[in-house]
Design an enzyme around this catalytic site. Sequence first.
Site, PDB file in Angstrom:
ATOM      1  N   ASP A 163       0.824  -1.213   0.000  1.00  0.00           N
ATOM      2  CA  ASP A 163       0.000   0.000   0.000  1.00  0.00           C
ATOM      3  C   ASP A 163       0.859   1.264   0.000  1.00  0.00           C
ATOM      4  O   ASP A 163       2.062   1.219   0.291  1.00  0.00           O
ATOM      5  CB  ASP A 163      -0.903  -0.036   1.240  1.00  0.00           C
ATOM      6  CG  ASP A 163      -2.245   0.628   1.005  1.00  0.00           C
ATOM      7  OD1 ASP A 163      -2.344   1.459   0.081  1.00  0.00           O
ATOM      8  OD2 ASP A 163      -3.191   0.315   1.751  1.00  0.00           O
ATOM      9  N   ASP A 183     -10.839   1.924  -2.947  1.00  0.00           N
ATOM     10  CA  ASP A 183     -11.354   1.739  -1.587  1.00  0.00           C
ATOM     11  C   ASP A 183     -12.873   1.768  -1.577  1.00  0.00           C
ATOM     12  O   ASP A 183     -13.499   1.508  -0.551  1.00  0.00           O
ATOM     13  CB  ASP A 183     -10.813   2.836  -0.658  1.00  0.00           C
ATOM     14  CG  ASP A 183      -9.435   2.479  -0.112  1.00  0.00           C
ATOM     15  OD1 ASP A 183      -9.001   1.326  -0.308  1.00  0.00           O
ATOM     16  OD2 ASP A 183      -8.797   3.347   0.512  1.00  0.00           O
TER      17      ASP A 183
HETATM   18  C1  GLA Z   1      -5.759   1.759   2.209  1.00  0.00           C
HETATM   19  C2  GLA Z   1      -6.204   0.563   1.383  1.00  0.00           C
HETATM   20  C3  GLA Z   1      -7.269  -0.200   2.115  1.00  0.00           C
HETATM   21  C4  GLA Z   1      -6.721  -0.663   3.454  1.00  0.00           C
HETATM   22  C5  GLA Z   1      -6.236   0.529   4.241  1.00  0.00           C
HETATM   23  C6  GLA Z   1      -5.523   0.109   5.505  1.00  0.00           C
HETATM   24  O1  GLA Z   1      -6.753   2.715   2.291  1.00  0.00           O
HETATM   25  O2  GLA Z   1      -6.653   0.978   0.129  1.00  0.00           O
HETATM   26  O3  GLA Z   1      -7.698  -1.296   1.361  1.00  0.00           O
HETATM   27  O4  GLA Z   1      -5.675  -1.570   3.244  1.00  0.00           O
HETATM   28  O5  GLA Z   1      -5.341   1.337   3.498  1.00  0.00           O
HETATM   29  O6  GLA Z   1      -5.100   1.171   6.252  1.00  0.00           O
END
Ligand code: GLA
Length: 752
Positions: free
Chosen positions: A481, A551
């Site tokens: 990420d 997300d």
């Molecule tokens: C990002 C990712 C999510 C999750 C969060 C965790 O927003 O896109 O899928 O993994 O971080 O903090």
Amino acid sequence: MGKLIIFDEQKKVFHLKNNFYSYVIQIVMDKYLLHRYWGKPLREFRDSAALTMMDRGFSPQPEEINHDRRFSLDVLPREYPDTNHGDFRTPAYQIMLADGTTATEFGYNGYRIYEGKPAIKGQPHSFDKAGQCETLEIELISVNNDLKIFLNYTIFPDSNALVRSVKFVNIGTENVKLLNAGSLSLDFTDHDFIRYSLYGGHAAERSLERSELFRGIQENSSTRGASSHQQSPFIALARRNADEHQGDVYGFSLIYSGNFSIRTEVEQFGTTRVVAGINPANFTWTLEKGESFETPEGVMVYSADGLNGMSKCFHNFWQKHLVRSKHVNELRPILVNNWEATYFDFNEEKILELADCAKELGIELVVLDDGWFGKRNDDNSSLGDWFVNREKLPAGVAGISEKVRAKGLKFGLWVEPEMVSVDSDLFRAHPDWTIHSNAVKSSYGRNQLILDLGRAEVREYVIKVISDAIKEAKVDYIKWDMNRHMTEPFSNALPADRQLEASHRYIMGVYEIMEAITSRFPDILFESCSGGGGRFDAGMMYYMPQAWVSDNTDAVCRLKIQTGTSLVFPPATMGCHVSVVPNHQVGRITPLNFRGLVAMCGAFGYEMDICRMSDEDKAEVKEQIKLFKDIRPMVQQGEFTRLKSPFAGNDTAWSFTSKDGSRMAVMYFRILSQMAPEVGYLKLQGLEPNALYRISTFKMPEHAHEVNESYLKSNDIEGKEFYGDELMNFGLTITPALLDFAAYMWIIEKIG
Ligand code: GLA
């Protein structure tokens, strides 16, 4: 002389040609490189549409032409244009010489044609395992003999793509500064195009922008340190009569994940210039004597088969010539991710319970998301402290991985290696390791800062600590990420006059650690992520064969997000999960079958507490997983086609054809029920006209029978047989379901 590239010595013409396109470059006056043609393959280039040479007011002449006012660089179609030296249009590059001059003069200095293509050092780049591609390298030299520019063009026998990159070499005695170093440029002779690009925001990625090309400059770009949710490093220019299925479309994409810029300029005489590369805003690069600089690769695709044709070319090209992972052609495991199920509130027991439920339902991979390290119980702390939190996981990551794997499941883990939380041991120990300037206060995002990966010691630390965390346990999948954008781009390791190198050095640092970690762990399936799809680009795809699309897991929003993404990337690259209702991002309530079918159009999974579902829902999820296992090869290894666009209205339709053409899955989604509903007829694409097909499965919207039973039954065509020509020209009926969020699916088998 190659099979795909020929040079006509007399006409001074390079003709790059395969079964899909011709691309023609001409040298004039033994000095200037002109762009002459790109489009359908030509038997031979004989220059039927000769250049228009006429005196144009206020368009200057190079000195050596002197009084021939018909020759101006401001007017001619150019291949890699400079600036401040007679061409006022958008330049492809700009160099500042040691004395501050920002005009440069280069001339043609030879060429090389060879099999294969150059690997771009330290950067993601395309390749040809079969070794059948050919590269044309054109060398330019400055009039003062102090700089060389190499333009690389690689053509592949099996692809509509032409790959370009540029190398600058300082052969002089003094340092110079690159102010702009584009990857590609060319001039079209007219501007009769519709311009497509992708825009968005966090949790709203890749909406389709369709605009007229207007006189002046249009730009899609990022200065966020990442390719970004907001704009994608892609545009397409489509002929006005082109649609999804036919017509000329020119697509441009960059194999780059940092600040980019793609510009089109329609100038005074109606021609169109396209320039793409690293964003010249916030960029310079000092080239010391003897040094060279290589640009990211730009990929240009010509398709005579509309936007779908262009997308198919990109999809095939990435899968065959870019994605390095051994998983590229493998079916992707069906996963459950604990993020929306637990957020930070989990422990070993909860994850193991999730694993038990996953096993029962037929899920194949359990992913432990954010929160397993340091003292991370919310998103304010601990990034950088990649040591397991024993309160949550007493037996460590190794322990939980072992227990999950003992159930016959795979185990995956989330990491965010490029960041450091302000509240972390790492930041307390190395506050200078971040991208920040002491001259101004830092801006925060999620209370975290970006590590200065331009610095070797920071990269070494990250590579070691992340490798150790991965090594400690048996990990089958990593979600990588990146959760904020870059502000105050400044590196404490660089001198003042090199500070505008910081953003590009950062992304080169990211590539170096990704190279190290993905090659150290070749068996791991890596998924890239940046707050969802904030770095969904070809640069990332080189290292990681899939990415979390967004997300936003709402199935209705996903129709647009997945469609936008599909312009450039195939379904196998798109992480798509079913989540609970009301949806956590937009609050919408949609039926489980609708959510399931939307998520099945990619790398499928669940992101919800699959243990806390009604028995009825559990049974349905089991059915979904069974169905997905059946259609997975079509979705992830077959050919994807957009049939109806969510950007055009209430309906979306996609089809997935198996590699050998023997099966097709068709999905149709209607968002809202309507009074006086349209009776849609969906015409399929890509079947053999004379082959006979059986509709082996037809799934109607959930509860549709109750609302409209007799009508629906008359349209139930499961088991019926049709020839391909009828399915393509007459189509299938979309029976109005009289309910919101209606999802339909057909599986079509070729039987003769
Ligand atoms: C990002 C990712 C999510 C999750 C969060 C965790 O927003 O896109 O899928 O993994 O971080 O903090």
